[in-house]
Design an enzyme around this catalytic site. Structure first.
Site, PDB file in Angstrom:
ATOM      1  CB  SER A  21      -0.900   0.007   1.240  1.00 49.62           C
ATOM      2  OG  SER A  21      -1.627   1.202   1.327  1.00 49.62           O
ATOM      3  CB  CYS A 130       0.668   4.690   9.772  1.00 51.73           C
ATOM      4  SG  CYS A 130       1.379   5.905   8.643  1.00 51.73           S
ATOM      5  CE  LYS A 165       2.003  -2.592   5.522  1.00 51.12           C
ATOM      6  NZ  LYS A 165       1.884  -1.706   4.332  1.00 51.12           N
ATOM      7  CG  ASN A 192       3.662  -0.285   8.126  1.00 48.50           C
ATOM      8  OD1 ASN A 192       4.207   0.378   7.255  1.00 48.50           O
ATOM      9  ND2 ASN A 192       2.439  -0.029   8.565  1.00 48.50           N
ATOM     10  CB  THR A 193       8.062   1.821   6.987  1.00 49.39           C
ATOM     11  OG1 THR A 193       7.054   2.547   7.687  1.00 49.39           O
ATOM     12  CG2 THR A 193       7.726   1.759   5.513  1.00 49.39           C
ATOM     13  N   GLY A 244      11.411  -4.669   1.321  1.00 49.57           N
ATOM     14  CA  GLY A 244      12.688  -4.775   0.631  1.00 49.57           C
ATOM     15  C   GLY A 244      12.730  -5.662  -0.584  1.00 49.57           C
TER      16      GLY A 244
END
Length: 306
Positions: A21, A130, A165, A192-193, A244
């Site tokens: 996303s 997030c 997520k 997620n990041t 990645g």
């Protein structure tokens, strides 16, 4: 011929490759180079109840081995998505998974109800982690109790599969995964990041307008593989692996660790055709290994030891 079809949390996909996303827009932005119907699914840009302007610039910063982003969930809101964007995706026959974010549990629940009633969305991905949204966001995804409340609310109001997520910015990602399972999630997506930051040594100021952001790209792949490995053995739920992937071998590695499907994110910025090349690469790998169905790869690395 390799059977590339998979069932991910009740979502039928022609192959195990989708998009992370926020890295593929709403699908049609990449249409000049990638036909979204060729992908197993498209996870569209994060959607909120009301329109969001997002964070102030600068929003993207290139780093060694990756990228920092601090978009802040800019999007036109769920009603605009349903009325103006979803019909186009439905007409093209795209398998759509919508990433949803809210500031409160009630917002998540309302989003789930609106989107699942459209009959054109195949699944919901709950963004409870997030790292660059001040309200909600990171608090939900780092606390097992809060994660349970949000996921259970979405499950209660959804008529379609729910995928949660998970954030790597926790002490033990398995705790959050177990909490999401108890709340009724049908699947998980990770990672997620990773929270990160960059500072301009000339101005001495943070490079991102929001100061902090989410690190993605090749630099985080080992973190993602380890998280998938751990969660796959701790929780009996299908996993969407991401973090990645720029080459087909990255995707295979995640499937061997336990992912049922994979999502290409920052790799789309490096190579707009990355998703298609990953599909082709996975299929050729299976052919070379004599694997009849791509599903045979799932968790093979740790299943061999048992």
């Amino acid at each position: 011929m390799v059977n590339m079809a998979v069932d991910f949390a009740g979502i039928k996909m022609k192959n195990p490759v989708t998009t992370a996303s926020g890295t593929f827009g709403f699908g049609f932005e990449y249409a000049p180079v990638v036909d979204p119907t060729e992908l197993g699914a498209v996870v569209v840009k994060g959607t909120t109840l009301k329109p969001r302007q997002g964070n102030p610039g600068v929003r993207l910063v290139e780093t060694s081995g990756g990228m920092l982003n601090s978009i802040g969930l800019q999007n036109p809101g769920v009603d605009y998505f349903i009325d103006q964007i979803l019909p186009t995706l439905k007409d093209k026959g795209v398998t759509v998974i919508v990433n949803i974010s809210g500031s409160t549990t009630d917002e998540y629940a309302e989003l789930a109800e609106k989107l699942s009633q459209t009959k054109a969305v195949s699944g919901l991905e709950i963004n409870i982690s997030c790292p660059n949204v001040k309200e909600g966001g990171i608090a939900f995804g780092t606390d097992p109790e809060q994660s349970y409340k949000v996921v259970s609310a979405v499950v209660k109001h959804s008529q379609i599969p729910v995928i949660t997520k998970l954030s790597p910015n926790v002490t033990d990602i398995r705790e959050i995964a177990l909490s999401a399972k108890e709340a009724g999630t049908d699947g998980l997506s990770l990672i997620n990041t990773v929270t990160g930051m960059a500072i301009d040594i000339n101005s001495c100021d943070p490079k991102l307008g929001n100061k902090i952001g989410g690190l993605s790209g090749p630099a985080v792949k080992p973190i993602a593989v380890k998280a998938i490995w751990d969660v796959a053995q701790a929780v009996d739920l299908p996993i969407m692996g991401m973090g990645g992937i720029v080459h087909w071998s990255d995707a295979v590695e995640m499937m061997l660790a336990g992912a049922t499907v994979v999502a290409v994110g920052t790799g789309n910025f490096i190579n707009p055709k990355a998703t298609l090349e990953v599909i082709e690469g996975i299929e050729k790998y299976c052919q070379d290994k004599g694997v009849a169905s791509v599903s045979e790869l799932i968790g093979l690395s740790w299943r061999r030891d048992k």
